[in-house]
Design a protein around this motif. Structure first.
Motif, PDB file in Angstrom:
ATOM      1  N   UNK A  96       6.205  -6.951   6.861  1.00  0.00           N
ATOM      2  CA  UNK A  96       6.390  -5.452   6.377  1.00  0.00           C
ATOM      3  C   UNK A  96       4.897  -5.059   5.683  1.00  0.00           C
ATOM      4  N   UNK A  97       4.833  -6.331   4.739  1.00  0.00           N
ATOM      5  CA  UNK A  97       4.218  -5.572   3.543  1.00  0.00           C
ATOM      6  C   UNK A  97       2.439  -4.878   4.028  1.00  0.00           C
ATOM      7  N   UNK A  98       1.789  -6.132   4.878  1.00  0.00           N
ATOM      8  CA  UNK A  98       0.678  -4.743   5.196  1.00  0.00           C
ATOM      9  C   UNK A  98       0.330  -3.021   5.033  1.00  0.00           C
ATOM     10  N   UNK A  99       1.893  -2.786   6.550  1.00  0.00           N
ATOM     11  CA  UNK A  99       2.450  -1.926   6.588  1.00  0.00           C
ATOM     12  C   UNK A  99       2.808  -0.810   5.431  1.00  0.00           C
ATOM     13  N   UNK A 100       3.924  -1.610   4.543  1.00  0.00           N
ATOM     14  CA  UNK A 100       4.423  -0.588   3.230  1.00  0.00           C
ATOM     15  C   UNK A 100       3.095  -0.336   3.054  1.00  0.00           C
ATOM     16  N   UNK A 101       1.993  -1.475   2.890  1.00  0.00           N
ATOM     17  CA  UNK A 101       0.868  -0.934   1.665  1.00  0.00           C
ATOM     18  C   UNK A 101      -0.121   0.345   1.490  1.00  0.00           C
ATOM     19  N   UNK A 102      -0.286   0.197   3.397  1.00  0.00           N
ATOM     20  CA  UNK A 102      -1.185   0.932   4.388  1.00  0.00           C
ATOM     21  C   UNK A 102      -0.520   2.453   3.912  1.00  0.00           C
ATOM     22  N   UNK A 103       1.176   2.488   4.662  1.00  0.00           N
ATOM     23  CA  UNK A 103       1.521   4.318   3.920  1.00  0.00           C
ATOM     24  C   UNK A 103       2.523   4.238   2.146  1.00  0.00           C
ATOM     25  N   UNK A 160      -7.436   9.853  -6.645  1.00  0.00           N
ATOM     26  CA  UNK A 160      -5.830   9.122  -5.982  1.00  0.00           C
ATOM     27  C   UNK A 160      -6.127   7.770  -4.754  1.00  0.00           C
ATOM     28  N   UNK A 161      -5.942   7.675  -3.937  1.00  0.00           N
ATOM     29  CA  UNK A 161      -6.521   7.654  -2.357  1.00  0.00           C
ATOM     30  C   UNK A 161      -7.968   6.359  -2.757  1.00  0.00           C
ATOM     31  N   UNK A 162      -8.551   6.715  -3.212  1.00  0.00           N
ATOM     32  CA  UNK A 162      -9.478   5.148  -3.684  1.00  0.00           C
ATOM     33  C   UNK A 162      -8.761   4.737  -5.268  1.00  0.00           C
ATOM     34  N   UNK A 163      -8.173   4.951  -6.330  1.00  0.00           N
ATOM     35  CA  UNK A 163      -7.668   4.193  -6.886  1.00  0.00           C
ATOM     36  C   UNK A 163      -5.936   3.340  -5.839  1.00  0.00           C
ATOM     37  N   UNK A 164      -5.460   4.134  -5.690  1.00  0.00           N
ATOM     38  CA  UNK A 164      -4.651   3.509  -4.638  1.00  0.00           C
ATOM     39  C   UNK A 164      -4.849   2.120  -3.795  1.00  0.00           C
ATOM     40  N   UNK A 165      -6.397   2.505  -3.112  1.00  0.00           N
ATOM     41  CA  UNK A 165      -7.098   1.735  -2.334  1.00  0.00           C
ATOM     42  C   UNK A 165      -6.812   0.427  -3.037  1.00  0.00           C
ATOM     43  N   UNK A 169      -9.103   0.830   4.067  1.00  0.00           N
ATOM     44  CA  UNK A 169     -10.387  -0.126   4.437  1.00  0.00           C
ATOM     45  C   UNK A 169     -10.407  -1.005   4.272  1.00  0.00           C
ATOM     46  N   UNK A 170     -10.987  -2.108   4.240  1.00  0.00           N
ATOM     47  CA  UNK A 170     -11.509  -3.321   3.830  1.00  0.00           C
ATOM     48  C   UNK A 170     -12.263  -3.313   2.696  1.00  0.00           C
TER      49      UNK A 170
END
Length: 338
Positions: free
Chosen positions: A250-257, A319-324, A336-337
């Motif tokens: 679940x870790x990739x999905x948790x990170x994305x959400x 915030x999206x850029x920093x969190x990503x 995104x990659x």
């Protein structure tokens, strides 16, 4: 004496070497003309065309309206509000200065971040826990019924959700009447500003937790059962299997959400707070969305509201850029990659 040719050599002469898997596919894709690819994928393109048009009309075209944030926009300069944009005077960054000097704006920002942090702590983990609980149920029928019951409130409007909570926790609600019938004083949580932030978080949990369960259950469905069987044969119990197999899956999905949730930090709700604004007052319920609506629609200060909304959009994008970026540092893909 006749000479013999090795089969491998003869095979190499008869059959040319084929291109490697992914490299060969990329070369064939580059060699395909745009017209050929359009004819090949025309069905998929036609299926996505309505969605693209909706995004253009309702998401990208309205961005052009942010130009009024740099004007003193007056819709009454013309019979057509669109023509009034070209007739309104330019004021530069004056509207942004008004926003930053307004104490009401900073009060709305503070309320928004407090509610976001509260929802991140109390609301975000609940769909994960419920998905793990439902996934552990062995009987498919019980699992389907539980998922349907939890998912149903997502289709309720905020008017209905607030009404249900009013009938339960209001001054004339079921709990207050039951307490009065047994000689205890009643209560009215729906008009108490001190518990308002916890109340709206509970409303959001009841309404949208089921929606988040679907995403995590889809990720759990992709985990091979061979991993659980191998771990069980090695002596791993239920909790160790969940810790070493389920949660890493679940870790990739948790990170994305989580990245998407952080980017949506300044949007904690509009209808939900607007419906309860009068009951608890603006000091407890004012967030950025209601603040922009109140100044832009009720007070008809469109340029000021546009400036406040533009600030909110820029901060949300940051915030999206920093969190990503933080997700990349933790080894996850994020939105995104790299």
């Amino acid at each position: 004496m006749t000479s013999t040719v090795p089969r491998s050599s003869a095979g190499e002469k008869r059959k040319p070497a084929a291109s490697g898997g992914a490299t060969g596919r990329r070369e064939r894709t580059r060699g395909t003309s745009l017209r050929t690819r359009f004819r090949r994928d025309r069905t998929l393109i036609l299926m996505t065309l309505p969605v693209v048009l909706l995004l253009l009309v309702f998401n990208y075209v309205p961005i052009l309206g942010n130009v009024v944030a740099f004007q003193d926009y007056d819709p009454y300069l013309s019979d057509n509000g669109f023509i009034a944009v070209f007739q309104s005077p330019w004021v530069g960054l004056e509207q942004f200065q008004r926003v930053f000097q307004d104490a009401g704006f900073w009060h709305a920002v503070r309320n928004t971040f407090v509610l976001f942090l509260l929802q991140l702590v109390l609301f975000f983990p609940i769909p994960i826990a419920l998905a793990l609980l439902i996934n552990s149920v062995i009987r498919p029928r019980v699992r389907a019924v539980a998922q349907a019951v939890m998912y149903l409130p997502h289709f309720f409007s905020w008017v209905l959700v607030v009404t249900v909570f009013q009938q339960i926790f209001g001054g004339a609600g079921v709990l207050a009447q039951a307490l009065r019938e047994h000689g205890h004083p009643g209560f009215d949580l729906m008009t108490d500003p001190a518990v308002f932030k916890y109340l709206v978080t509970a409303e959001m949990v009841w309404k949208d937790a089921g929606w988040g369960i679907i995403v995590f259950l889809a990720a759990l469905a992709a985990v091979p059962h061979d991993l659980y069987e191998a771990a069980a044969m090695d002596g791993a119990g239920r909790w160790r299997r969940m810790w070493h197999i389920t949660l890493p899956a679940l870790r990739p999905v948790i990170a994305l959400l989580l990245v998407l949730r952080v980017g949506d930090a300044l949007t904690v709700g509009f209808e939900q707070f607007l419906l309860q604004r009068q009951a608890v007052g603006p000091d407890a319920s004012e967030v950025l969305d209601t603040y922009v609506w109140w100044n832009g629609i009720r007070n008809q200060d469109f340029s000021y509201a546009a400036a406040a909304g533009l600030i909110k959009g820029v901060v949300g994008l940051s915030l999206v850029l920093v969190a990503n970026k933080a997700a990349h540092l933790m080894g996850e893909q994020g939105v995104y990659k790299k």
